[in-house]
Each structure stands twice: as structure tokens, then as C-alpha cells.
Design a protein around this motif. Structure first.
Motif, PDB file in Angstrom:
ATOM      1  N   LEU A  62      20.269 -32.686  47.390  1.00 22.78           N
ATOM      2  CA  LEU A  62      19.382 -33.841  47.339  1.00 22.78           C
ATOM      3  C   LEU A  62      19.663 -34.650  46.091  1.00 22.78           C
ATOM      4  CD1 LEU A  62      16.753 -35.465  48.038  1.00 22.78           C
ATOM      5  CD2 LEU A  62      15.510 -33.721  46.772  1.00 22.78           C
ATOM      6  N   MET A 104      17.788 -37.032  43.883  1.00 21.32           N
ATOM      7  CA  MET A 104      16.421 -37.501  43.660  1.00 21.32           C
ATOM      8  C   MET A 104      16.408 -39.029  43.618  1.00 21.32           C
ATOM      9  SD  MET A 104      14.396 -34.812  43.418  1.00 21.32           S
ATOM     10  CE  MET A 104      12.953 -35.131  42.395  1.00 21.32           C
ATOM     11  N   GLU A 128       9.523 -35.005  46.740  1.00 24.11           N
ATOM     12  CA  GLU A 128      10.179 -35.133  45.434  1.00 24.11           C
ATOM     13  C   GLU A 128       9.224 -34.781  44.305  1.00 24.11           C
ATOM     14  OE1 GLU A 128      12.248 -38.748  44.561  1.00 24.11           O
ATOM     15  OE2 GLU A 128      13.821 -38.342  46.034  1.00 24.11           O
TER      16      GLU A 128
END
Length: 145
Positions: A38, A40, A50
Motif C-alpha cells: 500500500l 499511503m 489508512e
């Protein structure tokens, strides 16, 4: 040496298990031992997801539950299509419960779930299979960079 904390621009490698409200397993990266990656802030997952990862470090684990709108969203009626049965092949027959990949105009493939077959009309749902579900995530951070 302090471990890297997940921040707004971190790249995160993590394992996750998703369970439904009845406790049944929905998805897991551990099955094939392939952690998810991932970036962010790239909007590939919800801000709520998140937010739960922020500040976590390599090796840390966390369990949290997200409402449907913070996980895979609510099912969108515009993502349900009626397809003529002739569009299906013997390799991918129109059977209720089948997940079939459909080629989009841009060449990408989108999975659709066959919900109903009536005569020559096949109802195909392109919503994410976990849309509309309250989900519990069990995450384990593998690497932060």
C-alpha cells in the motif's frame, strides 16, 4: 534503532485477514503468503483504513472493524447489469454464483458475479463482493519504507 512508523507517504507491506460479522473468513493474504503493498495517500483504500495504520511500526499487529462505507462501500445499483445469455461461453457459462471476468472497453478485466439467470437475461453484479459488509481487519505490518 527506532523502527519506521507509518506516515502519510509511507509504502507499507502488510498481511491482513478480513472476517465478516458472523466470524467467517472473507479474505486473507496469508493463504498464499503474499502480503499486500500500500502506498499511503494514493486513495486506493479508504481514509478510515489508512487512519488505523498511521503510526504502526514493522511487526506490530492491530484488529479493527470498519462500517461498509469505510471498507468497500455500499453496493451501487448502477453496477448491476443485464447481459444477454449469448455473451457467455461454455468456458464461462451463466451460472448463478459464478464469478466471471468481463473485458472492459479499455482492455482491463472486471470480475462480475452472476446473481440471476432468467431465460436469456443474465443479471451480473459488478459491485465488490464485500460491498455493504461490516468487516473486521486483522493486520500485521511486515515492512515500512
Amino acid at each position: 534503532m527506532t523502527q519506521a512508523q507509518i506516515g502519510a507517504n509511507s509504502t507499507v507491506l502488510f498481511h491482513f485477514d478480513i472476517t465478516l460479522t458472523d466470524g467467517s473468513a472473507a479474505e486473507s493474504t496469508r493463504v498464499h503468503n503474499k502480503p499486500a503493498r500500500l502506498q499511503m495517500g494514493d486513495n486506493s483504500i479508504s481514509p478510515a483504513f489508512e487512519a488505523h495504520l498511521m503510526g504502526m511500526t514493522e511487526g506490530s499487529k492491530k484488529t479493527f472493524t470498519l462500517d461498509p462505507q469505510d471498507a468497500y462501500g455500499m453496493p451501487n445499483p448502477d453496477n448491476i447489469y443485464y447481459v444477454d445469455r449469448s455473451k457467455f461461453s461454455s468456458d464461462a457459462p451463466a451460472k448463478v454464483g459464478s464469478i466471471i471476468g468481463f473485458t472492459m472497453p479499455d482492455g482491463s478485466e472486471l470480475p462480475g458475479l452472476v446473481r440471476d439467470v432468467v431465460g436469456d437475461s443474465v443479471t451480473v453484479d459488478f459491485n465488490h463482493p464485500l460491498a455493504g459488509q461490516t468487516l473486521t481487519f486483522n493486520v500485521e505490518i511486515v515492512k515500512v519504507s
